[in-house]
Every structure is written in C-alpha cells, then in structure tokens.
Design a protein around this motif. Structure first.
Motif, PDB file in Angstrom:
ATOM      1  N   ASP A  29       0.818  -1.205   0.000  1.00  0.00           N
ATOM      2  CA  ASP A  29       0.000   0.000   0.000  1.00  0.00           C
ATOM      3  C   ASP A  29       0.857   1.262   0.000  1.00  0.00           C
ATOM      4  O   ASP A  29       0.484   2.267  -0.599  1.00  0.00           O
ATOM      5  CB  ASP A  29      -0.949  -0.003   1.193  1.00  0.00           C
ATOM      6  CG  ASP A  29      -2.107  -0.968   1.022  1.00  0.00           C
ATOM      7  OD1 ASP A  29      -2.265  -1.538  -0.088  1.00  0.00           O
ATOM      8  OD2 ASP A  29      -2.858  -1.175   1.994  1.00  0.00           O
ATOM      9  N   GLN A  30       2.006   1.231   0.661  1.00  0.00           N
ATOM     10  CA  GLN A  30       2.903   2.390   0.660  1.00  0.00           C
ATOM     11  C   GLN A  30       3.411   2.667  -0.751  1.00  0.00           C
ATOM     12  O   GLN A  30       3.459   3.816  -1.194  1.00  0.00           O
ATOM     13  CB  GLN A  30       4.074   2.162   1.614  1.00  0.00           C
ATOM     14  CG  GLN A  30       5.082   3.294   1.644  1.00  0.00           C
ATOM     15  CD  GLN A  30       4.488   4.583   2.158  1.00  0.00           C
ATOM     16  OE1 GLN A  30       3.721   4.587   3.109  1.00  0.00           O
ATOM     17  NE2 GLN A  30       4.831   5.690   1.531  1.00  0.00           N
ATOM     18  N   VAL A  31       3.777   1.619  -1.470  1.00  0.00           N
ATOM     19  CA  VAL A  31       4.237   1.789  -2.849  1.00  0.00           C
ATOM     20  C   VAL A  31       3.109   2.337  -3.718  1.00  0.00           C
ATOM     21  O   VAL A  31       3.320   3.231  -4.543  1.00  0.00           O
ATOM     22  CB  VAL A  31       4.785   0.458  -3.408  1.00  0.00           C
ATOM     23  CG1 VAL A  31       5.051   0.545  -4.891  1.00  0.00           C
ATOM     24  CG2 VAL A  31       6.054   0.066  -2.666  1.00  0.00           C
ATOM     25  N   ARG A  32       1.898   1.829  -3.525  1.00  0.00           N
ATOM     26  CA  ARG A  32       0.756   2.328  -4.295  1.00  0.00           C
ATOM     27  C   ARG A  32       0.463   3.782  -3.977  1.00  0.00           C
ATOM     28  O   ARG A  32       0.126   4.566  -4.872  1.00  0.00           O
ATOM     29  CB  ARG A  32      -0.470   1.465  -4.031  1.00  0.00           C
ATOM     30  CG  ARG A  32      -0.344   0.071  -4.639  1.00  0.00           C
ATOM     31  CD  ARG A  32      -1.563  -0.763  -4.409  1.00  0.00           C
ATOM     32  NE  ARG A  32      -2.657  -0.235  -5.235  1.00  0.00           N
ATOM     33  CZ  ARG A  32      -3.897  -0.703  -5.184  1.00  0.00           C
ATOM     34  NH1 ARG A  32      -4.205  -1.677  -4.343  1.00  0.00           N
ATOM     35  NH2 ARG A  32      -4.819  -0.190  -5.948  1.00  0.00           N
ATOM     36  N   CYS A  33       0.580   4.184  -2.714  1.00  0.00           N
ATOM     37  CA  CYS A  33       0.377   5.590  -2.340  1.00  0.00           C
ATOM     38  C   CYS A  33       1.423   6.485  -2.997  1.00  0.00           C
ATOM     39  O   CYS A  33       1.106   7.572  -3.489  1.00  0.00           O
ATOM     40  CB  CYS A  33       0.430   5.757  -0.826  1.00  0.00           C
ATOM     41  SG  CYS A  33      -1.050   5.200   0.039  1.00  0.00           S
ATOM     42  N   THR A  34       2.665   6.037  -3.000  1.00  0.00           N
ATOM     43  CA  THR A  34       3.733   6.815  -3.623  1.00  0.00           C
ATOM     44  C   THR A  34       3.485   6.978  -5.117  1.00  0.00           C
ATOM     45  O   THR A  34       3.607   8.084  -5.667  1.00  0.00           O
ATOM     46  CB  THR A  34       5.102   6.140  -3.379  1.00  0.00           C
ATOM     47  OG1 THR A  34       5.308   6.026  -1.968  1.00  0.00           O
ATOM     48  CG2 THR A  34       6.227   6.943  -3.992  1.00  0.00           C
ATOM     49  N   ASP A  35       3.122   5.897  -5.794  1.00  0.00           N
ATOM     50  CA  ASP A  35       2.827   5.968  -7.225  1.00  0.00           C
ATOM     51  C   ASP A  35       1.642   6.882  -7.502  1.00  0.00           C
ATOM     52  O   ASP A  35       1.658   7.670  -8.457  1.00  0.00           O
ATOM     53  CB  ASP A  35       2.539   4.574  -7.783  1.00  0.00           C
ATOM     54  CG  ASP A  35       3.780   3.701  -7.853  1.00  0.00           C
ATOM     55  OD1 ASP A  35       4.901   4.241  -7.774  1.00  0.00           O
ATOM     56  OD2 ASP A  35       3.624   2.470  -7.991  1.00  0.00           O
ATOM     57  N   ALA A  36       0.606   6.794  -6.683  1.00  0.00           N
ATOM     58  CA  ALA A  36      -0.592   7.616  -6.876  1.00  0.00           C
ATOM     59  C   ALA A  36      -0.277   9.091  -6.669  1.00  0.00           C
ATOM     60  O   ALA A  36      -0.736   9.942  -7.441  1.00  0.00           O
ATOM     61  CB  ALA A  36      -1.694   7.163  -5.928  1.00  0.00           C
ATOM     62  N   ALA A  41       0.386  14.394  -9.074  1.00  0.00           N
ATOM     63  CA  ALA A  41       1.160  15.636  -9.177  1.00  0.00           C
ATOM     64  C   ALA A  41       1.602  15.888 -10.609  1.00  0.00           C
ATOM     65  O   ALA A  41       1.516  17.021 -11.100  1.00  0.00           O
ATOM     66  CB  ALA A  41       2.371  15.576  -8.243  1.00  0.00           C
ATOM     67  N   ARG A  42       2.059  14.850 -11.307  1.00  0.00           N
ATOM     68  CA  ARG A  42       2.478  15.015 -12.700  1.00  0.00           C
ATOM     69  C   ARG A  42       1.321  15.435 -13.586  1.00  0.00           C
ATOM     70  O   ARG A  42       1.457  16.300 -14.451  1.00  0.00           O
ATOM     71  CB  ARG A  42       3.080  13.707 -13.234  1.00  0.00           C
ATOM     72  CG  ARG A  42       4.540  13.532 -12.924  1.00  0.00           C
ATOM     73  CD  ARG A  42       5.166  12.429 -13.768  1.00  0.00           C
ATOM     74  NE  ARG A  42       4.382  11.210 -13.791  1.00  0.00           N
ATOM     75  CZ  ARG A  42       4.589  10.146 -13.033  1.00  0.00           C
ATOM     76  NH1 ARG A  42       5.572  10.157 -12.162  1.00  0.00           N
ATOM     77  NH2 ARG A  42       3.840   9.081 -13.131  1.00  0.00           N
ATOM     78  N   ARG A  59      -7.457   6.054  -8.734  1.00  0.00           N
ATOM     79  CA  ARG A  59      -7.369   4.768  -9.450  1.00  0.00           C
ATOM     80  C   ARG A  59      -6.114   4.000  -9.057  1.00  0.00           C
ATOM     81  O   ARG A  59      -6.117   2.773  -9.009  1.00  0.00           O
ATOM     82  CB  ARG A  59      -7.385   4.998 -10.961  1.00  0.00           C
ATOM     83  CG  ARG A  59      -8.752   5.236 -11.530  1.00  0.00           C
ATOM     84  CD  ARG A  59      -8.782   5.079 -13.035  1.00  0.00           C
ATOM     85  NE  ARG A  59      -7.813   5.883 -13.745  1.00  0.00           N
ATOM     86  CZ  ARG A  59      -8.025   7.116 -14.200  1.00  0.00           C
ATOM     87  NH1 ARG A  59      -9.188   7.694 -13.994  1.00  0.00           N
ATOM     88  NH2 ARG A  59      -7.080   7.764 -14.850  1.00  0.00           N
ATOM     89  N   LEU A  60      -5.027   4.719  -8.792  1.00  0.00           N
ATOM     90  CA  LEU A  60      -3.756   4.062  -8.465  1.00  0.00           C
ATOM     91  C   LEU A  60      -3.578   3.796  -6.975  1.00  0.00           C
ATOM     92  O   LEU A  60      -2.783   2.942  -6.593  1.00  0.00           O
ATOM     93  CB  LEU A  60      -2.594   4.928  -8.965  1.00  0.00           C
ATOM     94  CG  LEU A  60      -2.519   5.122 -10.485  1.00  0.00           C
ATOM     95  CD1 LEU A  60      -1.409   6.096 -10.822  1.00  0.00           C
ATOM     96  CD2 LEU A  60      -2.302   3.803 -11.184  1.00  0.00           C
ATOM     97  N   ALA A  61      -4.294   4.531  -6.147  1.00  0.00           N
ATOM     98  CA  ALA A  61      -4.138   4.415  -4.697  1.00  0.00           C
ATOM     99  C   ALA A  61      -4.814   3.145  -4.176  1.00  0.00           C
ATOM    100  O   ALA A  61      -5.678   2.574  -4.841  1.00  0.00           O
ATOM    101  CB  ALA A  61      -4.742   5.638  -4.011  1.00  0.00           C
TER     102      ALA A  61
END
Length: 109
Positions: A29-36, A41-42, A59-61
């Motif tokens: 979940d931490q990796v998914r939060c970082t990606d989201a 932001a981008r 969608r990514l979170a």
C-alpha cells in the motif's frame, strides 16, 4: 507434554503469520500511495484539471485512500493517505501508508 507446547505454539505461529502478512500489505500500500501521489502531481503539473488528477490518483491508490491535489504558485502538491491494514490498525497512524509529491507546473510561465 507435547500437547501443551503445541497448544502454545500454534497461536504464536498464527499471530506471527498475520503480522507478517499485514506488514507485506502495508509495504504494498505504501508503494501504491507513492505511485498515486506522483501520478496525480504530474497530471496536474502538465495542465490537467485538479479533479482529473485526483481521479487518476484514486485509481492508483489503495482502496479507501484519500487523494488531494493543491495548486500553488509554480508547483503542484499532491498527498495520498491510506488506511492501515487490519492486522496493523493497533499502530494507529504509524501503520497507515501515506505519500506526498511535488511537481513544477508546466503551464506556469
């Protein structure tokens, strides 16, 4: 004698297994939060509407996470906060995954 030892060992093994699986879920979940957070932001930095950037982040979170996007002067800040896995909820906010990302606005000129 072996029955008593087994009766004590099985709950301990199950508890360790549950905590281990909870830790794996927290890392995922931490990796998914970082990606989201990065993706939101981008998207907002390149000129997408803030609502569209938030939708992309959701969608990514991980399920149940909150996504926020703030447009400031020349930057965009996004934050994603998830819920701790059930096995780690006793840790409170420490066990909850979260991430922040900042990107320079491309449309600010």
């Amino acid at each position: 004698m072996a029955t008593v030892e087994l009766a004590v060992a099985i709950p301990a093994v199950v508890l360790c297994l549950l905590l281990g699986l909870g830790a794996v879920r927290a890392v995922t979940d931490q990796v998914r939060c970082t990606d989201a957070a990065r993706a939101a932001a981008r998207a907002a930095a390149r000129g997408d509407a803030p609502g569209d950037a938030v939708a992309l982040g959701r969608r990514l979170a991980p399920p149940g996470a909150t996504v926020t996007v703030e447009l400031t002067g020349a930057t965009v800040e996004s934050a994603v906060r998830g819920r701790a896995p059930r096995a780690l909820r006793w840790l409170g906010r420490v066990g909850a995954p979260s991430a922040r990302a900042v990107a320079a606005r491309e449309d600010a000129g």
